[in-house]
Write a protein that holds these residues in place. Sequence first.
Motif, PDB file in Angstrom:
ATOM      1  N   LEU A   1       0.824  -1.211   0.000  1.00 52.06           N
ATOM      2  CA  LEU A   1       0.000   0.000   0.000  1.00 52.06           C
ATOM      3  C   LEU A   1       0.857   1.261   0.000  1.00 52.06           C
ATOM      4  O   LEU A   1       1.926   1.292   0.610  1.00 52.06           O
ATOM      5  CB  LEU A   1      -0.906  -0.004   1.224  1.00 52.06           C
ATOM      6  N   PRO A   2       0.377   2.293  -0.669  1.00 45.14           N
ATOM      7  CA  PRO A   2       1.154   3.539  -0.749  1.00 45.14           C
ATOM      8  C   PRO A   2       1.551   4.091   0.624  1.00 45.14           C
ATOM      9  O   PRO A   2       2.679   4.534   0.812  1.00 45.14           O
ATOM     10  CB  PRO A   2       0.222   4.511  -1.482  1.00 45.14           C
ATOM     11  N   GLU A   3       0.632   4.055   1.577  1.00 42.19           N
ATOM     12  CA  GLU A   3       0.924   4.593   2.901  1.00 42.19           C
ATOM     13  C   GLU A   3       2.091   3.857   3.559  1.00 42.19           C
ATOM     14  O   GLU A   3       2.934   4.468   4.210  1.00 42.19           O
ATOM     15  CB  GLU A   3      -0.309   4.513   3.807  1.00 42.19           C
ATOM     16  N   PHE A   4       2.127   2.553   3.386  1.00 44.89           N
ATOM     17  CA  PHE A   4       3.221   1.768   3.968  1.00 44.89           C
ATOM     18  C   PHE A   4       4.535   2.080   3.276  1.00 44.89           C
ATOM     19  O   PHE A   4       5.546   2.344   3.919  1.00 44.89           O
ATOM     20  CB  PHE A   4       2.911   0.269   3.882  1.00 44.89           C
ATOM     21  N   GLN A   5       4.522   2.052   1.941  1.00 43.16           N
ATOM     22  CA  GLN A   5       5.755   2.300   1.186  1.00 43.16           C
ATOM     23  C   GLN A   5       6.334   3.674   1.517  1.00 43.16           C
ATOM     24  O   GLN A   5       7.535   3.826   1.702  1.00 43.16           O
ATOM     25  CB  GLN A   5       5.503   2.201  -0.313  1.00 43.16           C
ATOM     26  N   GLN A   6       5.472   4.679   1.581  1.00 43.04           N
ATOM     27  CA  GLN A   6       5.941   6.037   1.820  1.00 43.04           C
ATOM     28  C   GLN A   6       6.486   6.236   3.223  1.00 43.04           C
ATOM     29  O   GLN A   6       7.232   7.179   3.461  1.00 43.04           O
ATOM     30  CB  GLN A   6       4.827   7.035   1.500  1.00 43.04           C
ATOM     31  N   SER A   7       6.143   5.335   4.129  1.00 41.47           N
ATOM     32  CA  SER A   7       6.665   5.445   5.493  1.00 41.47           C
ATOM     33  C   SER A   7       8.058   4.829   5.639  1.00 41.47           C
ATOM     34  O   SER A   7       8.706   5.006   6.662  1.00 41.47           O
ATOM     35  CB  SER A   7       5.708   4.766   6.481  1.00 41.47           C
ATOM     36  N   LEU A   8       8.508   4.135   4.611  1.00 35.04           N
ATOM     37  CA  LEU A   8       9.803   3.450   4.666  1.00 35.04           C
ATOM     38  C   LEU A   8      10.948   4.399   4.337  1.00 35.04           C
ATOM     39  O   LEU A   8      10.773   5.360   3.583  1.00 35.04           O
ATOM     40  CB  LEU A   8       9.827   2.293   3.664  1.00 35.04           C
ATOM     41  N   PRO A   9      12.149   4.082   4.834  1.00 31.37           N
ATOM     42  CA  PRO A   9      13.328   4.844   4.398  1.00 31.37           C
ATOM     43  C   PRO A   9      13.583   4.610   2.907  1.00 31.37           C
ATOM     44  O   PRO A   9      13.207   3.573   2.347  1.00 31.37           O
ATOM     45  CB  PRO A   9      14.469   4.265   5.234  1.00 31.37           C
ATOM     46  N   ALA A  10      14.242   5.562   2.283  1.00 30.32           N
ATOM     47  CA  ALA A  10      14.507   5.482   0.837  1.00 30.32           C
ATOM     48  C   ALA A  10      15.219   4.187   0.454  1.00 30.32           C
ATOM     49  O   ALA A  10      14.911   3.586  -0.581  1.00 30.32           O
ATOM     50  CB  ALA A  10      15.314   6.688   0.384  1.00 30.32           C
ATOM     51  N   VAL A  11      16.161   3.746   1.264  1.00 28.41           N
ATOM     52  CA  VAL A  11      16.914   2.534   0.916  1.00 28.41           C
ATOM     53  C   VAL A  11      15.994   1.315   0.854  1.00 28.41           C
ATOM     54  O   VAL A  11      16.157   0.454  -0.025  1.00 28.41           O
ATOM     55  CB  VAL A  11      18.114   2.322   1.877  1.00 28.41           C
ATOM     56  N   ASP A  12      14.993   1.241   1.723  1.00 33.44           N
ATOM     57  CA  ASP A  12      14.048   0.124   1.690  1.00 33.44           C
ATOM     58  C   ASP A  12      13.095   0.237   0.501  1.00 33.44           C
ATOM     59  O   ASP A  12      12.771  -0.765  -0.140  1.00 33.44           O
ATOM     60  CB  ASP A  12      13.250   0.049   2.988  1.00 33.44           C
ATOM     61  N   ARG A  13      12.670   1.458   0.213  1.00 39.19           N
ATOM     62  CA  ARG A  13      11.805   1.649  -0.953  1.00 39.19           C
ATOM     63  C   ARG A  13      12.525   1.239  -2.231  1.00 39.19           C
ATOM     64  O   ARG A  13      11.960   0.552  -3.087  1.00 39.19           O
ATOM     65  CB  ARG A  13      11.351   3.102  -1.053  1.00 39.19           C
ATOM     66  N   LEU A  14      13.788   1.623  -2.343  1.00 35.65           N
ATOM     67  CA  LEU A  14      14.564   1.260  -3.523  1.00 35.65           C
ATOM     68  C   LEU A  14      14.765  -0.251  -3.602  1.00 35.65           C
ATOM     69  O   LEU A  14      14.652  -0.849  -4.677  1.00 35.65           O
ATOM     70  CB  LEU A  14      15.908   1.983  -3.523  1.00 35.65           C
ATOM     71  N   GLU A  15      15.023  -0.869  -2.478  1.00 36.49           N
ATOM     72  CA  GLU A  15      15.162  -2.329  -2.450  1.00 36.49           C
ATOM     73  C   GLU A  15      13.886  -2.989  -2.968  1.00 36.49           C
ATOM     74  O   GLU A  15      13.941  -3.916  -3.791  1.00 36.49           O
ATOM     75  CB  GLU A  15      15.449  -2.800  -1.028  1.00 36.49           C
ATOM     76  N   HIS A  16      12.731  -2.515  -2.524  1.00 36.38           N
ATOM     77  CA  HIS A  16      11.461  -3.088  -2.969  1.00 36.38           C
ATOM     78  C   HIS A  16      11.251  -2.880  -4.469  1.00 36.38           C
ATOM     79  O   HIS A  16      10.759  -3.783  -5.157  1.00 36.38           O
ATOM     80  CB  HIS A  16      10.310  -2.474  -2.186  1.00 36.38           C
ATOM     81  N   LEU A  17      11.621  -1.717  -4.954  1.00 39.03           N
ATOM     82  CA  LEU A  17      11.475  -1.458  -6.393  1.00 39.03           C
ATOM     83  C   LEU A  17      12.373  -2.386  -7.210  1.00 39.03           C
ATOM     84  O   LEU A  17      11.958  -2.906  -8.258  1.00 39.03           O
ATOM     85  CB  LEU A  17      11.790   0.005  -6.702  1.00 39.03           C
ATOM     86  N   ARG A  18      13.564  -2.614  -6.732  1.00 40.12           N
ATOM     87  CA  ARG A  18      14.458  -3.535  -7.452  1.00 40.12           C
ATOM     88  C   ARG A  18      13.945  -4.961  -7.385  1.00 40.12           C
ATOM     89  O   ARG A  18      14.063  -5.724  -8.352  1.00 40.12           O
ATOM     90  CB  ARG A  18      15.873  -3.432  -6.886  1.00 40.12           C
ATOM     91  N   GLU A  19      13.365  -5.344  -6.256  1.00 41.02           N
ATOM     92  CA  GLU A  19      12.768  -6.678  -6.152  1.00 41.02           C
ATOM     93  C   GLU A  19      11.609  -6.827  -7.129  1.00 41.02           C
ATOM     94  O   GLU A  19      11.426  -7.886  -7.734  1.00 41.02           O
ATOM     95  CB  GLU A  19      12.290  -6.938  -4.728  1.00 41.02           C
ATOM     96  N   ALA A  20      10.830  -5.771  -7.282  1.00 45.45           N
ATOM     97  CA  ALA A  20       9.721  -5.810  -8.228  1.00 45.45           C
ATOM     98  C   ALA A  20      10.235  -5.986  -9.655  1.00 45.45           C
ATOM     99  O   ALA A  20       9.696  -6.789 -10.422  1.00 45.45           O
ATOM    100  CB  ALA A  20       8.879  -4.538  -8.106  1.00 45.45           C
ATOM    101  N   LEU A  21      11.269  -5.244 -10.002  1.00 42.92           N
ATOM    102  CA  LEU A  21      11.853  -5.386 -11.338  1.00 42.92           C
ATOM    103  C   LEU A  21      12.394  -6.803 -11.535  1.00 42.92           C
ATOM    104  O   LEU A  21      12.220  -7.400 -12.603  1.00 42.92           O
ATOM    105  CB  LEU A  21      12.954  -4.346 -11.561  1.00 42.92           C
TER     106      LEU A  21
END
Length: 138
Positions: free
Chosen positions: A46-66
């Motif tokens: 969910l957007p609310e959860f993702q936006q609460s994360l530090p940038a490094v975790d958000r980037l990790e999740h985006l790379r996992e998605a790719l």
Amino acid sequence: MDMRTVIEEVSEEAERLIRDQVWELTPADRRVAAKAAADLHAVVGLPEFQQSLPAVDRLEHLREALAAVAIALAHVHGRLAWFLGAAATALTPVLHWRALPAEDGRTFGAVVPAPQQYTEAEDAIRRLQTTLDGIATA
């Protein structure tokens, strides 16, 4: 063109091809799409959860998605492969992003994205997930 727009366009094209019965989905297409959709949902919630994360975790999740898109792509051929290939290509900017400071200044060309770029990429992945869910259940 931003990645959200590209994902929207390829998703609309896929939905149109399926609706017009140009793309006849196989059971294998449906299985791969369902797995990929579940994998994307698991890493970009969910957007609310993702936006609460530090940038490094958000980037990790985006790379996992790719990576999930790339793995799905490796298991298919034809229209689903073309669709996933276009989606993977649209998401490649995340490969050039970094969330950590560059102590010595060398980053192999990686850049720090603006916070809205994380949101844009996450929204694109959610749209992709919705399309893959639709493929899985069509």
